[in-house]
Write an enzyme that holds these catalytic residues in place. Structure first.
Site: not given
Length: 303
Positions: A64, A66
């Site tokens: 992901h 982030d």
């Protein structure tokens, strides 16, 4: 060992928290390991004493954004600063494609030796001082948590006993510390193990990836000296957290309690929470697991 949090937010950065990255500074050598590398990680590093050229390993929990969008920038900046030290990158299947594609499409490269290892459950790497084990988390994409085990250190020589027994100082002290037999000038044969104090037990650290509650987490954190777990949302929003593969404050505390961990640090907090909400979130954890602390960007914790 020392943990320094470079980003403690979830999903997207806020004014108070950048997205996820944690640096582990080793005590045995002047090097660091990085766990995740969210966007802006290299900017956060500039505000610390961490040297990019001395980061020798990066462990990615999942793909992901982030947790990985800061990786291409960090790698290229490390190259532009003429760092020559080798770096090993660990992460789930797909990490190699991500790195190679972003570097290729941007016309970038690395000037240092870099190895990319795609991990699965089990031992990820091991050397004379540490072992790192990965376990799968419960998240919408393939995600891992990491257990870092510091191996026991040999005990020191009992200098007082050596002196009492009339053993003179000399290069044979090295052999004695390894438990070997040594023949002294007067003909005496002594056994090193008779003079070595008990081994110093190594520390165990567990760093979770994003996850809702999973049995694998209890294995990963069993009797850990320090456990780092996400606490994306408060207890009242537990159902929402779990539906997106995340945990609440209370669930993180229960993992620490059930695993027999000694300390818990919560991180990966939703950007909906500003600083004034932090004491309430921390209190939810401490009601179940009193030895809980909350990480903020640039927080330092010693093991």
């Amino acid at each position: 060992m020392q943990l320094q949090f470079l980003g403690t937010g979830a999903g997207m950065p806020s004014r108070e928290r950048n997205v996820t990255s944690i640096a582990l500074n080793l005590s045995e050598r002047p090097v660091s390991w990085l766990f995740d590398c969210g966007e802006g990680t290299q900017h956060q590093i500039l505000r610390t004493a961490i040297k990019p050229g001395r980061i020798e390993k990066i462990f990615i929990t999942h793909l992901h954004g982030d947790h990985i969008f800061g990786l291409p920038g960090f790698l290229t900046s490390r190259s532009m600063s003429d760092s020559k030290g080798p770096l090993t990158l660990y992460g789930p299947p797909g990490i190699r494609h991500f790195v190679e594609t972003t570097l290729s499409l941007s016309g970038s490269w690395v000037s240092f030796p870099m190895e990319i290892v795609e991990v699965g459950a089990g031992t990820v790497c091991e050397d004379h001082s540490h072992r790192v084990i990965a376990a799968p988390m419960n998240h919408p994409v393939e995600c891992y948590g990491y257990r870092i085990e510091q191996k026991d250190k040999p005990g020191a020589l009992d200098a007082d006993r050596l002196t009492a027994d009339g053993v003179p100082r000399g290069p044979w002290f090295y052999d004695l510390k390894q438990g070997r037999q040594v023949t002294l000038a007067d003909g005496r044969i002594i056994n090193g193990w008779d003079y070595v104090q008990p081994a110093i037990k190594g520390k165990t650290l567990t760093i979770f990836g994003d996850t809702s509650p999973t049995d694998a987490g209890l294995m990963l954190a069993k009797e850990a000296d320090l456990m780092v777990h996400e606490a994306t949302l408060e207890a009242a929003m537990e159902q929402k957290a779990n539906s997106r593969g995340h945990s609440s404050t209370v669930q993180a505390a229960r993992v620490a309690q059930q695993a027999g961990a000694r300390r818990l640090i919560i991180t990966h907090l939703s950007s909906r929470y500003q600083r004034e909400a932090c004491p309430r979130l921390l209190a939810e954890c401490r009601a179940i697991f009193p030895a809980t602390e909350m990480a903020h960007d640039f927080s330092l914790f010693n093991l």
